[in-house]
Write a protein that holds these residues in place. Structure first.
Motif, mmCIF file in Angstrom:
data_model
loop_
_atom_site.group_PDB
_atom_site.id
_atom_site.type_symbol
_atom_site.label_atom_id
_atom_site.label_comp_id
_atom_site.label_asym_id
_atom_site.label_seq_id
_atom_site.Cartn_x
_atom_site.Cartn_y
_atom_site.Cartn_z
ATOM 1 N N SER A 167 31.286 -15.311 2.847
ATOM 2 C CA SER A 167 31.876 -14.486 3.895
ATOM 3 C C SER A 167 30.718 -13.845 4.652
ATOM 4 C CB SER A 167 32.862 -13.464 3.317
ATOM 5 O OG SER A 167 32.205 -12.311 2.918
ATOM 6 N N ASN A 174 34.577 -25.920 2.846
ATOM 7 C CA ASN A 174 34.300 -24.516 3.178
ATOM 8 C C ASN A 174 32.827 -24.197 2.918
ATOM 9 O OD1 ASN A 174 34.026 -24.334 0.449
ATOM 10 N ND2 ASN A 174 35.750 -22.949 0.117
ATOM 11 N N ALA A 187 28.895 -24.548 3.864
ATOM 12 C CA ALA A 187 28.077 -24.830 5.050
ATOM 13 C C ALA A 187 27.197 -26.072 4.871
ATOM 14 C CB ALA A 187 27.213 -23.615 5.379
ATOM 15 N N ARG A 188 26.768 -26.332 3.620
ATOM 16 C CA ARG A 188 25.908 -27.510 3.394
ATOM 17 C C ARG A 188 26.661 -28.816 3.648
ATOM 18 N NH1 ARG A 188 24.049 -24.986 -2.164
ATOM 19 N NH2 ARG A 188 26.216 -24.413 -1.953
ATOM 20 N N GLY A 195 23.593 -16.584 1.507
ATOM 21 C CA GLY A 195 23.413 -18.029 1.327
ATOM 22 C C GLY A 195 23.046 -18.813 2.572
ATOM 23 N N ASN A 197 18.976 -19.652 3.887
ATOM 24 C CA ASN A 197 18.623 -21.065 3.677
ATOM 25 C C ASN A 197 18.662 -21.960 4.899
ATOM 26 O OD1 ASN A 197 18.218 -21.338 0.728
ATOM 27 N ND2 ASN A 197 20.264 -20.445 0.693
ATOM 28 N N ASP A 198 19.475 -21.610 5.868
ATOM 29 C CA ASP A 198 19.735 -22.559 6.948
ATOM 30 C C ASP A 198 18.838 -22.280 8.160
ATOM 31 O OD1 ASP A 198 20.810 -24.245 8.850
ATOM 32 O OD2 ASP A 198 22.852 -24.026 8.090
HETATM 33 P P1 ADP Z 1 28.917 -15.601 -1.327
HETATM 34 O O1 ADP Z 1 28.999 -15.091 0.066
HETATM 35 O O2 ADP Z 1 30.109 -16.399 -1.731
HETATM 36 O O3 ADP Z 1 28.496 -14.564 -2.325
HETATM 37 P P2 ADP Z 1 26.362 -16.905 -0.805
HETATM 38 O O4 ADP Z 1 25.757 -15.699 -0.172
HETATM 39 O O5 ADP Z 1 25.571 -17.602 -1.851
HETATM 40 O O6 ADP Z 1 27.788 -16.679 -1.408
HETATM 41 O O7 ADP Z 1 26.638 -17.949 0.370
HETATM 42 C C1 ADP Z 1 27.297 -19.158 0.164
HETATM 43 C C2 ADP Z 1 27.106 -20.033 1.400
HETATM 44 O O8 ADP Z 1 25.719 -20.308 1.565
HETATM 45 C C3 ADP Z 1 27.811 -21.379 1.313
HETATM 46 O O9 ADP Z 1 28.537 -21.651 2.500
HETATM 47 C C4 ADP Z 1 26.665 -22.343 1.160
HETATM 48 O O10 ADP Z 1 26.977 -23.559 1.776
HETATM 49 C C5 ADP Z 1 25.569 -21.654 1.946
HETATM 50 N N1 ADP Z 1 24.270 -22.222 1.588
HETATM 51 C C6 ADP Z 1 23.671 -22.212 0.382
HETATM 52 N N2 ADP Z 1 22.518 -22.933 0.439
HETATM 53 C C7 ADP Z 1 22.423 -23.426 1.697
HETATM 54 C C8 ADP Z 1 21.493 -24.260 2.392
HETATM 55 N N3 ADP Z 1 20.404 -24.743 1.787
HETATM 56 N N4 ADP Z 1 21.728 -24.541 3.693
HETATM 57 C C9 ADP Z 1 22.833 -24.071 4.309
HETATM 58 N N5 ADP Z 1 23.747 -23.301 3.709
HETATM 59 C C10 ADP Z 1 23.559 -22.979 2.425
#
Ligand code: ADP
Length: 394
Positions: free
Chosen positions: A205, A275, A277-278, A324, A328-329
């Protein structure tokens, strides 16, 4: 002092134990249980494990238990998790059905099992307590406003951490100090150097918050965490008239419309792929147009909200990315910052590509007027720090 953070879902119980004695939070233990029907059993097992592994002598030796409560009716802040908190959670149980009843039950269990251990609730709305009325009112009838329907803002623990950390990284000690003491001393009057941050928490989120001199001026999230940016499978912003129209045209009940907005919308609904992003990026790279569109809508929405707070604050010294997707992106970060050279945003492509999860650092060039920074999130750790500060100050 040892601080236990309890993360309560409707059928899950996760915990982390931190030692705060070194002047910073050191994680000692973590664990969790799924398919939970009774928190009492989980807490008993957890305590047996923590004592058995030598992390605490007994349950009573825990300094405090912290809870990341989401939304309370007529209550926010970092506060003792007492009857008032239980009442506030109950008052909005319909708005946060996955969270409020679980937290109320968990807080009650800890109160019964470890009555002498302080319990502290850190509301996700806490960071937004000082927003201006013009920023939090919706234009709705008074009877609706009296129900507590307004903008609250969420991800408060994460954005507050970014407020403090970005001030540290930019050498603004006055803001860092103000943020550190916010929940114990209040905002006071600020007369240090200005610091305006566009904080992007992008994960399962997501939200954007404008932070001026350590205080949130607004959030992309409103009455519930279902608003603002498109979320993993939750809708984000939507014109309210769409709901009655869809119910009428598709013959949906309100409950079914609500379910589809919460479970089948957001990045999942747009991409039709996932759902995550990867997966969406992978599908887009393989030529899936809807997947590409989902990422474009997310980027557009981030820019929309960041632009709104840029205008509201009259500028910005920093743009930050966390969680996330934000950590990472690199492509998404570049897309969010694209074409902003006239505003003073210059991304360093090499630094941007290098910044992945867990790495903190600047991804803008040395000359960039507005700094762009990746700041790793660790919500439990952030909550442990706030709970520790609260217990020390009380
Ligand atoms: P939450 O918000 O559920 O606690 P996160 O902060 O870990 O979880 O975020 C999860 C999101 O981060 C997912 O949509 C996942 O696809 C994305 N994500 C994780 N690693 C990568 C990456 N290498 N590139 C793009 N998106 C990523």
């Amino acid at each position: 002092m040892k601080i236990l953070i309890a993360n309560l879902g409707s059928t899950s119980f996760k915990y982390r134990l931190f030692d705060m004695d070194a002047g910073h939070a050191v994680q000692l233990a973590s664990g969790g249980y799924e398919r939970v029907t009774d928190y009492t059993r989980c807490i008993t097992t957890m305590l047996e494990t923590l004592v058995g592994d030598g992390h605490v002598e007994s349950g009573e030796a825990i300094g405090a238990v912290g809870f990341k409560t989401v939304l309370g009716k007529d209550l926010s802040g970092c506060v003792a998790a007492d009857e008032g908190v239980l009442e506030a959670l109950n008052g909005f149980k319909e708005v946060a059905p996955a969270h409020n009843p679980a937290y109320a039950a968990g807080i009650r269990c800890f109160a019964e099992m470890l009555p002498s251990v302080p319990r502290v609730a850190l509301f996700e709305t806490a960071f937004y307590q000082w927003m201006e009325p013009a920023a939090y009112h919706y234009a709705i009838p008074e009877t609706w406003r009296n129900l507590g329907i307004r903008r609250y803002g969420f991800h408060g623990a994460s954005h507050k951490f970014v407020a403090e950390r970005s001030a540290d990284l930019l050498g603004n000690e006055a803001v860092a100090d103000r943020v550190r003491r916010l929940y114990t001393d209040g905002p006071g009057n600020y007369c240090g150097a200005p610091l305006r941050v566009l904080s992007c928490h992008l994960g399962g989120s997501s939200s954007v918050t404008g932070i001026q001199n350590g205080l949130a001026v607004g959030s992309s999230m409103g009455f519930s965490p279902q608003s603002g940016l498109p979320q993993n499978n939750r809708v984000g912003d939507l014109d309210s008239m769409a709901i009655p129209y869809v119910c009428k045209m598709l013959g949906l009940s309100l409950e079914e419309a609500e379910r589809q907005l919460n479970k089948e919308s957001g990045l999942l609904g747009l991409s039709g792929v996932s759902n995550d992003a990867r997966d969406i990026r992978e599908a887009a790279e393989a030529g899936n147009g809807n997947a590409a569109l989902a990422t474009e809508v997310l980027v557009d929405s981030i820019r929309h909200w960041a632009g709104s707070f840029f205008f509201k604050m009259g500028g910005a010294e920093a743009i930050t990315f966390t969680a996330g997707i934000g950590e990472n992106d690199a492509d998404l970060r570049a897309a969010v910052c694209a074409g902003l050279e006239d505003l003073g945003v210059q991304i360093d492509p090499q630094a941007n590509t290098k910044a992945i999860r867990g790495t903190e650092g600047f991804i803008s060039t040395k000359d960039s007027k507005i700094k762009v920074i990746v700041i790793p999130a660790n919500e439990e750790l952030v909550i442990a720090r706030e709970v520790f500060r609260y217990v020390q100050a009380s």
